[in-house]
Design an enzyme around this catalytic site. Structure first.
Site, PDB file in Angstrom:
ATOM      1  N   LEU A 257      50.143  12.004  86.875  1.00  0.00           N
ATOM      2  CA  LEU A 257      50.257  12.438  85.484  1.00  0.00           C
ATOM      3  C   LEU A 257      49.289  13.561  85.130  1.00  0.00           C
ATOM      4  O   LEU A 257      49.541  14.317  84.187  1.00  0.00           O
ATOM      5  CB  LEU A 257      50.059  11.241  84.554  1.00  0.00           C
ATOM      6  CG  LEU A 257      51.154  10.164  84.672  1.00  0.00           C
ATOM      7  CD1 LEU A 257      50.799   8.945  83.830  1.00  0.00           C
ATOM      8  CD2 LEU A 257      52.516  10.717  84.263  1.00  0.00           C
ATOM      9  N   HIS A 258      48.187  13.690  85.877  1.00  0.00           N
ATOM     10  CA  HIS A 258      47.273  14.793  85.553  1.00  0.00           C
ATOM     11  C   HIS A 258      47.867  16.159  85.905  1.00  0.00           C
ATOM     12  O   HIS A 258      47.299  17.188  85.544  1.00  0.00           O
ATOM     13  CB  HIS A 258      45.896  14.594  86.201  1.00  0.00           C
ATOM     14  CG  HIS A 258      45.880  14.645  87.698  1.00  0.00           C
ATOM     15  ND1 HIS A 258      44.727  14.474  88.429  1.00  0.00           N
ATOM     16  CD2 HIS A 258      46.864  14.847  88.618  1.00  0.00           C
ATOM     17  CE1 HIS A 258      44.996  14.565  89.720  1.00  0.00           C
ATOM     18  NE2 HIS A 258      46.279  14.795  89.857  1.00  0.00           N
ATOM     19  N   ASP A 259      49.009  16.167  86.599  1.00  0.00           N
ATOM     20  CA  ASP A 259      49.697  17.428  86.896  1.00  0.00           C
ATOM     21  C   ASP A 259      50.564  17.908  85.734  1.00  0.00           C
ATOM     22  O   ASP A 259      51.114  19.010  85.805  1.00  0.00           O
ATOM     23  CB  ASP A 259      50.606  17.265  88.122  1.00  0.00           C
ATOM     24  CG  ASP A 259      49.829  17.056  89.414  1.00  0.00           C
ATOM     25  OD1 ASP A 259      48.612  17.321  89.429  1.00  0.00           O
ATOM     26  OD2 ASP A 259      50.446  16.623  90.403  1.00  0.00           O
ATOM     27  N   SER A 316      47.173  21.648  82.761  1.00  0.00           N
ATOM     28  CA  SER A 316      47.131  20.273  82.271  1.00  0.00           C
ATOM     29  C   SER A 316      45.676  19.830  82.215  1.00  0.00           C
ATOM     30  O   SER A 316      44.788  20.671  82.106  1.00  0.00           O
ATOM     31  CB  SER A 316      47.964  19.362  83.175  1.00  0.00           C
ATOM     32  OG  SER A 316      47.463  19.389  84.506  1.00  0.00           O
ATOM     33  N   GLU A 318      42.592  16.304  83.006  1.00  0.00           N
ATOM     34  CA  GLU A 318      42.182  14.911  83.114  1.00  0.00           C
ATOM     35  C   GLU A 318      41.970  14.411  81.682  1.00  0.00           C
ATOM     36  O   GLU A 318      41.703  15.203  80.775  1.00  0.00           O
ATOM     37  CB  GLU A 318      40.894  14.780  83.927  1.00  0.00           C
ATOM     38  CG  GLU A 318      40.958  15.388  85.321  1.00  0.00           C
ATOM     39  CD  GLU A 318      41.867  14.632  86.283  1.00  0.00           C
ATOM     40  OE1 GLU A 318      42.368  13.547  85.904  1.00  0.00           O
ATOM     41  OE2 GLU A 318      42.084  15.128  87.401  1.00  0.00           O
TER      42      GLU A 318
END
Length: 353
Positions: A257-259, A316, A318
């Protein structure tokens, strides 16, 4: 003395930091040239012997090796007689540059230096314009779209990501109670190495890897685990293609999801929530979690650098725990808890609402 002081310590610190790009290039060069593999096959060698084997310039190789040894990447061997040539041998750091070493990071170093570093050259531009640095340096394409057009680089990327999989894997496999679940469903599991480690350490669960069958077949050393495995081709944007949850399952999204930006994360998680349905299952999001001052107390500033990498390469980020709570709520999940591990990664636990 424009600031009214004679303290030059600040200038010295900035001078050292400005030179950080040189060790990066030294490490890249010895990895690209295959120095560690040559030393591994033939044992300690002088720069002259290495240059002959590698087909490079002896004097320039010597100068690179001298810096690499001072960085701790190789070990120097004193000449047997006065005036003799200094030798060079592998140590625990350079061993990780060998192609078939179990902790190899060679392709990770090559890929990030060749493709992420040029994007980082546009960091100031990205801050000034709110632009996507990777796209600026890669024909206006996202990383994943660009890789589809460059098969050779995609192969290097795949190997690099397999090596990234090994970072923090053991902490993930042992710092959470995986044996309390009947099945582990790895969404976006890609190369299978994370699941292989989970199942080798935790003997009870079965495993499902979404989108990894063809990669798994390339790893015969994991063949003893295949009776506990099921492979599913899917698209995490499309709930119809994802494995359906059963009671006792744990779904995992690790370093996925951090992408993606917040809106895409909501789409992905909404799709996953639909696939999980009403089963008594849970979701674990494995990422680097920011907030609470942790990123400022990290002596290696790994969390902060990972966040910058996401900004530059994927546009994107963290995220903090409150940010995860907001995204999860929009995707119809309820937040469970935040679980730190011994690695730089932590676990965000959630349940379909």
């Amino acid at each position: 003395m424009l600031d009214g002081t004679t303290d030059v310590s600040g200038r010295m610190v900035h001078g050292r930091q400005q030179a950080f790009f040189i060790p990066t290039q030294v490490l890249y060069s010895v990895a690209e040239l295959g120095v560690a593999d040559e030393l591994g096959m033939k044992g300690p060698r002088t720069a002259q012997e290495l240059a002959m084997s590698l087909g490079v310039d002896e004097k320039r190789l010597y100068r690179v090796l001298r810096s690499a040894v001072q960085m701790g990447v190789f070990a120097a061997i004193k000449p047997k007689e006065a005036g003799g040539a200094v030798g060079c041998k592998n140590n625990r750091l350079s061993a990780c540059l060998r192609e078939y070493h179990p902790n190899c990071l060679r392709e990770m170093i090559l890929y990030f230096t060749e493709h992420s570093n040029p994007a980082f050259d546009e960091l100031a531009w990205a801050v000034r314009t709110n632009g996507h640095a990777w796209k600026k340096t890669h024909d206006g394409l996202s990383q994943f779209d660009w890789l589809q057009l460059h098969p050779k680089e995609e192969q290097l990327f795949c190997k690099a990501m397999q090596q990234v999989d090994g970072l923090g894997t053991h902490a993930m496999a042992t710092d959470y109670g995986w044996n309390g679940h009947s099945r582990i469903v790895d969404i976006g599991g890609a190369y299978g190495s994370f699941m292989a480690h989970l199942l080798s350490v935790n003997r009870k669960p079965l495993g499902i890897i979404e989108r990894a069958k063809e990669i798994w077949a390339e790893n015969p050393e994991w063949s003893t685990l295949t009776p506990r495995m099921e492979f599913v081709a899917g698209d995490f944007f499309n709930a119809e293609t994802l494995p359906k949850a059963a009671d006792g399952d744990v779904f995992v999204m690790r370093l996925i999801l951090h992408d993606w930006d917040d809106s895409d994360c909501v789409r992905i998680l909404s799709s996953l929530c639909t696939a999980m349905g009403s089963a008594k299952a849970r979701l674990l999001i494995v990422e680097t979690t920011l907030g609470g001052g942790a990123e400022f107390l990290d002596p290696l500033f790994r969390r902060a650098l990972l966040d910058l990498h996401m900004m530059v390469v994927h546009d994107s980020a963290e995220r903090t725990v409150p940010e995860w709570k907001d995204i999860l709520q929009k995707a119809s999940f309820s937040f469970g808890r935040h679980i730190p591990t011994r690695s730089v990664f932590s676990i965000v636990e959630a349940f379909p609402a």
